[in-house]
Enzyme design. Sequence first.
Site, PDB file in Angstrom:
ATOM      1  N   CYS A  82      -3.284  63.404 -16.083  1.00 54.64           N
ATOM      2  CA  CYS A  82      -4.350  63.496 -17.073  1.00 54.64           C
ATOM      3  C   CYS A  82      -5.706  64.336 -16.908  1.00 54.64           C
ATOM      4  O   CYS A  82      -5.314  65.739 -16.950  1.00 54.64           O
ATOM      5  CB  CYS A  82      -4.710  61.801 -17.594  1.00 54.64           C
ATOM      6  N   HIS A 177      -0.412  58.459 -17.679  1.00 55.92           N
ATOM      7  CA  HIS A 177      -0.793  57.491 -16.728  1.00 55.92           C
ATOM      8  C   HIS A 177       0.222  56.792 -15.979  1.00 55.92           C
ATOM      9  O   HIS A 177       0.350  55.458 -16.219  1.00 55.92           O
ATOM     10  CB  HIS A 177      -2.094  56.919 -16.935  1.00 55.92           C
ATOM     11  N   GLU A 179       0.434  55.484 -13.075  1.00 54.81           N
ATOM     12  CA  GLU A 179      -0.088  54.389 -12.260  1.00 54.81           C
ATOM     13  C   GLU A 179      -0.527  53.428 -12.974  1.00 54.81           C
ATOM     14  O   GLU A 179      -1.067  52.342 -12.293  1.00 54.81           O
ATOM     15  CB  GLU A 179      -1.318  55.295 -11.521  1.00 54.81           C
TER      16      GLU A 179
END
Length: 203
Positions: A82, A177, A179
């Site tokens: 991002c 994302h 994560e």
Amino acid sequence: MAGNPRVGVLALQGDVREHIALLSRLGADAVRVRRPDELRAVDGLVIPGGESSVIDKLSRSFGLQGPIRAAIAAGMPMLGTCAGLIMLADTVVDAIDGQESFGGLDVVVRRNAFGRQAESFEAELEVAGFGGDPVSAAFIRGPVVESVGPAATPLAALDDGRVVAVEQGTLLGLSFHPEISGETRFHQRFLDAVEQWRHHLAA
Ligand code: GLN
């Protein structure tokens, strides 16, 4: 090679903790990088999501812009998610006045490309080279890759064809994302590149 890979997460602003947690789960020794000497101690760097204009300003005031650019030029593996993709892009559209990136990926990215109505959404992505399930990707005011130059390779696109993941050598940039969604394959790919880079440095 002996020992866990030692990797850094650029910890100036953004979702640093989520990356540290995921990298640790994958067996890496993951540390926060805020200073040039901390960058010198790692074999790969994750640039997290957050706000690219803030990460840019802080990286310059912490004296990290030059060392990170040098590490990219030397071939150190990096994964940008991002805002991190924005930082790795050679060209940024809709940046704030004076905003700079580290560069490295031969792409043009547009900040906040998905607009207000769709500030957050999830999409299923087929990623080149990934077997198994599609990637479930979380987009949070993410950038889109508007054009991919000859040195970079698109890895994934939305159904409408907009590119949201790119790779160039040891650099990997994602509009979304992993994560946050618990997707581990991009971080694993990054760690594989780090392992190769360590062998290269040791050779
Ligand atoms: N809009 C942010 C930027 O321009 C990126 C958003 C994110 O990283 N979740 O940097």
